[in-house]
Motif scaffolding. Structure first.
Motif, PDB file in Angstrom:
ATOM      1  N   GLY A 102      -6.338  -0.490 -13.801  1.00  0.00           N
ATOM      2  CA  GLY A 102      -4.917  -0.844 -13.799  1.00  0.00           C
ATOM      3  C   GLY A 102      -4.142  -0.152 -14.904  1.00  0.00           C
ATOM      4  N   GLU A 103      -4.759  -0.025 -16.079  1.00  0.00           N
ATOM      5  CA  GLU A 103      -4.106   0.663 -17.195  1.00  0.00           C
ATOM      6  C   GLU A 103      -3.925   2.146 -16.883  1.00  0.00           C
ATOM      7  OE1 GLU A 103      -6.440  -0.045 -20.690  1.00  0.00           O
ATOM      8  OE2 GLU A 103      -6.236  -2.216 -20.524  1.00  0.00           O
ATOM      9  N   GLN A 104      -4.975   2.761 -16.337  1.00  0.00           N
ATOM     10  CA  GLN A 104      -4.898   4.182 -16.008  1.00  0.00           C
ATOM     11  C   GLN A 104      -3.877   4.413 -14.894  1.00  0.00           C
ATOM     12  OE1 GLN A 104      -8.573   6.180 -14.728  1.00  0.00           O
ATOM     13  NE2 GLN A 104      -8.265   7.518 -16.493  1.00  0.00           N
ATOM     14  N   THR A 105      -3.852   3.525 -13.920  1.00  0.00           N
ATOM     15  CA  THR A 105      -2.861   3.626 -12.846  1.00  0.00           C
ATOM     16  C   THR A 105      -1.454   3.542 -13.418  1.00  0.00           C
ATOM     17  OG1 THR A 105      -4.364   2.701 -11.193  1.00  0.00           O
ATOM     18  CG2 THR A 105      -2.011   2.555 -10.713  1.00  0.00           C
ATOM     19  N   GLY A 106      -1.232   2.613 -14.340  1.00  0.00           N
ATOM     20  CA  GLY A 106       0.079   2.482 -14.981  1.00  0.00           C
ATOM     21  C   GLY A 106       0.487   3.750 -15.718  1.00  0.00           C
ATOM     22  N   GLU A 107      -0.437   4.344 -16.458  1.00  0.00           N
ATOM     23  CA  GLU A 107      -0.151   5.599 -17.168  1.00  0.00           C
ATOM     24  C   GLU A 107       0.231   6.707 -16.191  1.00  0.00           C
ATOM     25  OE1 GLU A 107      -2.417   7.086 -20.803  1.00  0.00           O
ATOM     26  OE2 GLU A 107      -3.846   5.682 -19.864  1.00  0.00           O
ATOM     27  N   LEU A 108      -0.531   6.793 -15.100  1.00  0.00           N
ATOM     28  CA  LEU A 108      -0.261   7.840 -14.114  1.00  0.00           C
ATOM     29  C   LEU A 108       1.076   7.627 -13.421  1.00  0.00           C
ATOM     30  CD1 LEU A 108      -3.813   8.265 -12.588  1.00  0.00           C
ATOM     31  CD2 LEU A 108      -2.568   9.927 -13.981  1.00  0.00           C
ATOM     32  N   LEU A 109       1.378   6.390 -13.045  1.00  0.00           N
ATOM     33  CA  LEU A 109       2.653   6.112 -12.377  1.00  0.00           C
ATOM     34  C   LEU A 109       3.834   6.445 -13.281  1.00  0.00           C
ATOM     35  CD1 LEU A 109       1.787   2.803 -10.495  1.00  0.00           C
ATOM     36  CD2 LEU A 109       2.027   5.113  -9.528  1.00  0.00           C
ATOM     37  N   GLU A 110       3.688   6.154 -14.558  1.00  0.00           N
ATOM     38  CA  GLU A 110       4.739   6.499 -15.528  1.00  0.00           C
ATOM     39  C   GLU A 110       4.939   8.020 -15.572  1.00  0.00           C
ATOM     40  OE1 GLU A 110       5.025   6.398 -20.323  1.00  0.00           O
ATOM     41  OE2 GLU A 110       4.378   4.518 -19.362  1.00  0.00           O
ATOM     42  N   LEU A 111       3.842   8.762 -15.610  1.00  0.00           N
ATOM     43  CA  LEU A 111       3.914  10.219 -15.623  1.00  0.00           C
ATOM     44  C   LEU A 111       4.528  10.748 -14.328  1.00  0.00           C
ATOM     45  CD1 LEU A 111       3.166  12.860 -17.133  1.00  0.00           C
ATOM     46  CD2 LEU A 111       0.958  12.753 -15.948  1.00  0.00           C
ATOM     47  N   PHE A 112       4.138  10.173 -13.185  1.00  0.00           N
ATOM     48  CA  PHE A 112       4.685  10.615 -11.898  1.00  0.00           C
ATOM     49  C   PHE A 112       6.190  10.371 -11.823  1.00  0.00           C
ATOM     50  CE2 PHE A 112       0.325   9.471  -9.891  1.00  0.00           C
ATOM     51  CZ  PHE A 112      -0.254  10.573 -10.488  1.00  0.00           C
ATOM     52  N   ARG A 113       6.654   9.253 -12.375  1.00  0.00           N
ATOM     53  CA  ARG A 113       8.105   8.992 -12.406  1.00  0.00           C
ATOM     54  C   ARG A 113       8.807  10.031 -13.278  1.00  0.00           C
ATOM     55  NH1 ARG A 113       6.466   3.637 -11.876  1.00  0.00           N
ATOM     56  NH2 ARG A 113       6.143   3.318 -14.090  1.00  0.00           N
ATOM     57  N   GLU A 114       8.232  10.309 -14.431  1.00  0.00           N
ATOM     58  CA  GLU A 114       8.811  11.296 -15.353  1.00  0.00           C
ATOM     59  C   GLU A 114       8.881  12.680 -14.705  1.00  0.00           C
ATOM     60  OE1 GLU A 114       7.316  13.517 -19.371  1.00  0.00           O
ATOM     61  OE2 GLU A 114       6.978  11.345 -19.268  1.00  0.00           O
TER      62      GLU A 114
END
Length: 136
Positions: free
Chosen positions: A60-72
């Motif tokens: 879940g933490e890694q998914t959150g990091e990736l989703l943040e990067l994808f939004r950016e």
């Protein structure tokens, strides 16, 4: 070397390949604990690439990091290499696909009978039909 170490070594190699591609093409890249991401842009390579290098931490933490990067990055297309099979991004609009093969080989001497060192084909290679000799 245990299987996990081999897999991590193969993932590190894949990540290094994509970072090299980013450097050559002027693409942005991010290397964090557990993954490497490359913002591929232009031409046929406009799908961003993520290589999961370690299964550390919580998915879940890694998914959150990736989703943040994808939004950016405003990611529209993505290729996620997750040989550990821990991340599920389908709830976030990603489509699951077949996993990619990961191959490893222990370092060491090359078989002297191979065509790599001797300049000649092995018996198995020599007896194989050539693509130009195979009828359509």
């Amino acid at each position: 070397m245990d299987m996990r170490s081999r897999l991590e070594q193969a993932n590190d190699n894949a990540a290094a390949f994509w970072v090299a591609q980013a450097t050559v093409n002027g693409w942005e890249s991010v290397q964090r604990a557990g993954f490497t991401a490359v913002r591929c842009e232009g031409g046929d390579s406009d799908a961003h690439r993520v290589v999961i290098t370690r299964p550390d931490g919580q998915p879940g933490e890694q998914t959150g990091e990736l989703l943040e990067l994808f939004r950016e990055w405003r990611t529209a297309r993505l290729c996620l290499e997750d040989p550990f099979g821990r991340l599920d991004l389908t709830p976030h609009g990603c489509e699951a696909a077949l996993g990619q093969a990961v191959m490893t080989r222990e370092t060491g001497p090359v078989d002297p009978a191979s065509d790599v060192t001797s300049g000649r084909a092995s018996r198995a290679t020599a007896d194989a039909p050539r693509w130009w000799e195979t009828p359509p």
